[in-house]
Design a protein around this motif. Structure first.
Motif, PDB file in Angstrom:
ATOM      1  N   ARG A  16       3.377  -9.258   0.011  1.00 54.34           N
ATOM      2  CA  ARG A  16       3.571 -10.437   0.871  1.00 54.34           C
ATOM      3  C   ARG A  16       3.015 -11.765   0.363  1.00 54.34           C
TER       4      ARG A  16
ATOM      5  N   ALA B 108       0.827  -1.207   0.000  1.00 52.43           N
ATOM      6  CA  ALA B 108       0.000   0.000   0.000  1.00 52.43           C
ATOM      7  C   ALA B 108       0.862   1.258   0.000  1.00 52.43           C
TER       8      ALA B 108
ATOM      9  N   TRP C 127      -4.614  -8.274  -0.171  1.00 55.50           N
ATOM     10  CA  TRP C 127      -3.697  -7.725  -1.172  1.00 55.50           C
ATOM     11  C   TRP C 127      -4.357  -6.668  -2.058  1.00 55.50           C
TER      12      TRP C 127
ATOM     13  N   ASP D 150      -4.149  -2.309   4.854  1.00 56.42           N
ATOM     14  CA  ASP D 150      -4.756  -3.060   5.960  1.00 56.42           C
ATOM     15  C   ASP D 150      -5.351  -2.171   7.052  1.00 56.42           C
TER      16      ASP D 150
ATOM     17  N   VAL E 282       8.612   4.922  12.916  1.00 57.92           N
ATOM     18  CA  VAL E 282       7.841   6.085  13.367  1.00 57.92           C
ATOM     19  C   VAL E 282       7.151   5.701  14.676  1.00 57.92           C
TER      20      VAL E 282
ATOM     21  N   GLU F 293      11.405  -1.743   8.061  1.00 59.05           N
ATOM     22  CA  GLU F 293      12.112  -2.900   7.498  1.00 59.05           C
ATOM     23  C   GLU F 293      13.442  -2.456   6.886  1.00 59.05           C
TER      24      GLU F 293
ATOM     25  N   LYS G 180       3.373 -18.643  -0.712  1.00 57.40           N
ATOM     26  CA  LYS G 180       2.984 -19.481  -1.860  1.00 57.40           C
ATOM     27  C   LYS G 180       4.235 -19.778  -2.696  1.00 57.40           C
TER      28      LYS G 180
ATOM     29  N   TYR H 179      -7.753 -13.631  -2.886  1.00 52.98           N
ATOM     30  CA  TYR H 179      -7.496 -14.888  -3.576  1.00 52.98           C
ATOM     31  C   TYR H 179      -6.602 -15.751  -2.701  1.00 52.98           C
TER      32      TYR H 179
ATOM     33  N   ARG I 121       5.145 -12.929   8.357  1.00 50.70           N
ATOM     34  CA  ARG I 121       4.709 -11.611   7.895  1.00 50.70           C
ATOM     35  C   ARG I 121       5.763 -10.974   7.004  1.00 50.70           C
TER      36      ARG I 121
HETATM   37  C1  LIG Z   1       2.379 -14.319   4.038  1.00 54.30           C
HETATM   38  C2  LIG Z   1       1.199 -13.539   3.574  1.00 54.30           C
HETATM   39  C3  LIG Z   1       0.446 -13.997   2.492  1.00 54.30           C
HETATM   40  C4  LIG Z   1      -0.652 -13.282   2.056  1.00 54.30           C
HETATM   41  N1  LIG Z   1      -1.375 -13.757   0.994  1.00 54.30           N
HETATM   42  C5  LIG Z   1      -2.444 -13.076   0.566  1.00 54.30           C
HETATM   43  C6  LIG Z   1      -3.217 -13.561  -0.522  1.00 54.30           C
HETATM   44  O1  LIG Z   1      -2.942 -14.625  -1.064  1.00 54.30           O
HETATM   45  N2  LIG Z   1      -4.274 -12.843  -0.945  1.00 54.30           N
HETATM   46  C7  LIG Z   1      -4.606 -11.667  -0.367  1.00 54.30           C
HETATM   47  O2  LIG Z   1      -5.579 -11.040  -0.797  1.00 54.30           O
HETATM   48  N3  LIG Z   1      -3.897 -11.154   0.668  1.00 54.30           N
HETATM   49  C8  LIG Z   1      -2.826 -11.841   1.155  1.00 54.30           C
HETATM   50  N4  LIG Z   1      -2.095 -11.357   2.218  1.00 54.30           N
HETATM   51  C9  LIG Z   1      -2.484 -10.085   2.833  1.00 54.30           C
HETATM   52  C10 LIG Z   1      -1.795  -8.919   2.161  1.00 54.30           C
HETATM   53  O3  LIG Z   1      -0.455  -9.215   1.922  1.00 54.30           O
HETATM   54  C11 LIG Z   1      -1.901  -7.680   3.055  1.00 54.30           C
HETATM   55  O4  LIG Z   1      -3.262  -7.311   3.087  1.00 54.30           O
HETATM   56  C12 LIG Z   1      -1.033  -6.555   2.544  1.00 54.30           C
HETATM   57  O5  LIG Z   1       0.319  -6.880   2.758  1.00 54.30           O
HETATM   58  C13 LIG Z   1      -1.314  -5.254   3.251  1.00 54.30           C
HETATM   59  O6  LIG Z   1      -0.446  -4.292   2.740  1.00 54.30           O
HETATM   60  P1  LIG Z   1      -0.061  -3.003   3.577  1.00 54.30           P
HETATM   61  O7  LIG Z   1       0.903  -2.264   2.719  1.00 54.30           O
HETATM   62  O8  LIG Z   1      -1.287  -2.337   4.065  1.00 54.30           O
HETATM   63  O9  LIG Z   1       0.665  -3.539   4.885  1.00 54.30           O
HETATM   64  P2  LIG Z   1       1.997  -4.367   5.072  1.00 54.30           P
HETATM   65  O10 LIG Z   1       2.285  -5.200   3.886  1.00 54.30           O
HETATM   66  O11 LIG Z   1       1.864  -5.023   6.388  1.00 54.30           O
HETATM   67  O12 LIG Z   1       3.129  -3.254   5.167  1.00 54.30           O
HETATM   68  C14 LIG Z   1       3.217  -2.375   6.269  1.00 54.30           C
HETATM   69  C15 LIG Z   1       4.590  -1.780   6.304  1.00 54.30           C
HETATM   70  O13 LIG Z   1       4.652  -0.753   7.272  1.00 54.30           O
HETATM   71  C16 LIG Z   1       5.816  -0.912   8.064  1.00 54.30           C
HETATM   72  N5  LIG Z   1       5.580  -0.278   9.362  1.00 54.30           N
HETATM   73  C17 LIG Z   1       4.615  -0.612  10.261  1.00 54.30           C
HETATM   74  N6  LIG Z   1       4.671   0.221  11.320  1.00 54.30           N
HETATM   75  C18 LIG Z   1       5.669   1.088  11.064  1.00 54.30           C
HETATM   76  C19 LIG Z   1       6.217   2.189  11.793  1.00 54.30           C
HETATM   77  N7  LIG Z   1       5.722   2.546  12.977  1.00 54.30           N
HETATM   78  N8  LIG Z   1       7.247   2.861  11.258  1.00 54.30           N
HETATM   79  C20 LIG Z   1       7.748   2.513  10.042  1.00 54.30           C
HETATM   80  N9  LIG Z   1       7.276   1.480   9.322  1.00 54.30           N
HETATM   81  C21 LIG Z   1       6.252   0.788   9.817  1.00 54.30           C
HETATM   82  C22 LIG Z   1       5.963  -2.421   8.132  1.00 54.30           C
HETATM   83  O14 LIG Z   1       7.243  -2.792   8.545  1.00 54.30           O
HETATM   84  C23 LIG Z   1       5.682  -2.763   6.685  1.00 54.30           C
HETATM   85  O15 LIG Z   1       6.802  -2.525   5.881  1.00 54.30           O
HETATM   86  C24 LIG Z   1      -0.999 -12.071   2.702  1.00 54.30           C
HETATM   87  C25 LIG Z   1      -0.254 -11.616   3.800  1.00 54.30           C
HETATM   88  C26 LIG Z   1       0.835 -12.335   4.243  1.00 54.30           C
HETATM   89  C27 LIG Z   1       1.640 -11.849   5.428  1.00 54.30           C
END
Ligand SMILES: Cc1cc2nc3c(=O)[nH]c(=O)nc-3n(C[C@H](O)[C@H](O)[C@H](O)COP(=O)(O)OP(=O)(O)OC[C@H]3O[C@@H](n4cnc5c(N)ncnc54)[C@H](O)[C@@H]3O)c2cc1C
Length: 413
Positions: A44, A14, A297, A279, A82, A37, A49, A325, A130
């Motif tokens: 992710r 995101a 995702w 998320d 942060v 990170e 997979k 998915y 994760r």
């Molecule tokens: C192993 C796995 C498999 C998945 N498979 C599927 C799938 O098949 N289908 C599907 O629809 N969804 C799947 N998902 C869910 C999907 O990956 C998540 O919904 C998606 O990653 C969310 O993206 P995001 O960018 O919101 O959050 P994230 O990917 O969690 O990224 C958040 C980022 O913010 C950083 N962060 C957090 N707090 C701080 C802070 N205070 N300061 C600085 N950085 C910070 C974290 O380190 C990370 O880099 C899966 C998730 C995982 C873990």
């Protein structure tokens, strides 16, 4: 040239999508992406997979290589956490004591796995999937033959079990509910997933929790004791019992929200200079007519660009239906829609969902008072998800819906 600084917090899909869209849309001010990170943004799904299956390198998860971020003048600050937000000063507080000023801010902090709270949960070899380093640890366990105990038969737990069985690793899955995925899919479809995993040799123990993890020399996992008192040898325990949105410091700053950050349909939060995506975003979604927070995702993929365009004043709106998915063994599935309470829906299956020895191929629909709330297909890629999506929110005749001879465009009533 703009003299404004737009900051993104989060190095997942995101956050990465916000930053890349700002540039694609021609924003020429400063863009800073902060992530705790130690690597640039990545997504992710492949971690549980293709990567665990050995079919794709872990690097396939990256949105772009490091050079791309540099070439697009996006200042990716890794290993930067942060810890606070001062809305009135438009300032982020960093763990190292520094601050970071923004004109506009996108929050994309995602989720973090819920921790297991039993004796032995802090032993080496208790793993949570994760991030990339943890995926690499789990891959090593699979490569060395296990055995593996998975706690939680949710999406991630089941995908890990599927990867393990594909490597012939002995796997036991413990799930406190009577069926896997029951809260999402309901009994009928959850049963199909239970049978699929059993067919592939997973020792699936339902209505069973974990009592304790024991370690070799008190340091590394050696076995698991279940709530039924059974002792299972384990080279590692992978825990998949849900995730918590990372919003503590965000809500403490005064942004509106409960278990996530409330936004309007443009992903704007209760502060006009701050957006939330992925998320953590609890979006007032016009496609559903209610507020929902979706940890999938597609949410991360699609909300990032909408927020970026909204930050640029382009009036973008997030009005997509939730979509997700999974891939497990030879089962590929897509799901669209949203079911607030699966126990009060009627499930209609279209096609044969009974024979787990063949690649399954069917559709499923969740109906409330005759109206489709959600739909999914398993392995029906020629039809795909689009005609199912078109039925979400429509009233249907369940008998005709179950009849594969009735074409999709004749199903609405
Ligand atoms: C192993 C796995 C498999 C998945 N498979 C599927 C799938 O098949 N289908 C599907 O629809 N969804 C799947 N998902 C869910 C999907 O990956 C998540 O919904 C998606 O990653 C969310 O993206 P995001 O960018 O919101 O959050 P994230 O990917 O969690 O990224 C958040 C980022 O913010 C950083 N962060 C957090 N707090 C701080 C802070 N205070 N300061 C600085 N950085 C910070 C974290 O380190 C990370 O880099 C899966 C998730 C995982 C873990």
């Amino acid at each position: 040239m703009s003299d404004e600084t737009y900051v993104v917090v989060g190095g997942g899909l995101a956050g990465g999508r916000v930053a890349e869209t700002l540039r694609e849309e021609g924003f020429d001010g400063d863009v800073v992406l902060v992530t705790v990170e130690d690597r640039p943004p990545y997504e992710r799904p492949v971690l549980s997979k293709g990567y665990l299956l050995g079919a794709e390198p872990v690097t396939s998860a990256y949105l772009h290589d490091a050079a791309w971020w540099r070439d697009h003048a996006i200042d990716v600050r890794t290993e930067t956490m942060v810890t606070g937000l001062r809305l009135d000063d438009r300032l982020l507080e960093l763990e190292d004591g520094g601050t970071l000023a923004y004109d506009k801010l996108a929050l994309a902090t995602g989720s973090w796995p819920r921790r297991l709270d039993v004796p032995g949960a802090d032993l080496d070899g208790v793993l949570y999937l994760r991030d990339m380093p943890e995926a690499e640890r789990i891959k090593k366990v699979l490569d060395s033959g296990g055995p593996l105990v998975v706690v939680g038969a949710g999406w991630i737990g089941l995908e890990i079990a599927a990867a393990a069985r594909t490597h012939s690793v002995p796997v036991t899955v413990l799930e406190t509910a009577p069926l896997p995925l029951q809260r999402v899919l309901g009994d009928d479809v959850a049963t199909i997933f239970a049978e699929l995993h059993r067919h592939h040799g997973v020792d699936l123990r339902l209505s069973t929790g974990i009592a304790r993890i024991d370690g070799k020399d008190g340091a590394t996992v050696s076995s698991v004791v279940t709530s039924a008192g059974d002792v299972l040898p384990a080279a590692a325990v992978v825990v998949g019992i849900g995730a918590e949105p990372q919003v503590d410091w965000i809500l403490a700053a005064g942004l509106r929200g409960e278990d996530g950050v409330d936004t309007d349909a443009t992903l704007q939060t209760s502060d006009p200079s701050v957006w939330a995506v992925g998320d953590i975003a609890a979006v007032d979604n016009p496609a559903l007519g209610r507020r929902v927070r979706i940890e999938h995702w597609a949410m991360a993929h699609d909300s990032g660009p909408v927020a970026a365009r909204a930050m640029l004043g382009q009036g973008a709106v997030f009005d997509k239906l939730p979509y997700f998915y999974t891939d497990q063994y030879d089962l590929g599935m897509e799901y669209v829609g949203h079911v607030p309470d699966v126990t009060t829906t009627d499930v209609v299956l279209r096609g044969d969902a009974t024979d787990a020895s063949e690649p399954l191929a069917f559709q499923a629909f969740w109906l409330r008072d005759g109206v489709v709330e959600a739909a999914m297909h398993v392995n029906l890629w020629d039809t795909g998800i689009a005609p199912l999506e078109a039925l979400v929110g429509k009233r249907v005749d369940p008998v005709r819906l179950a009849d594969t001879s009735v074409p999709f465009d004749q199903l609405g009533v």
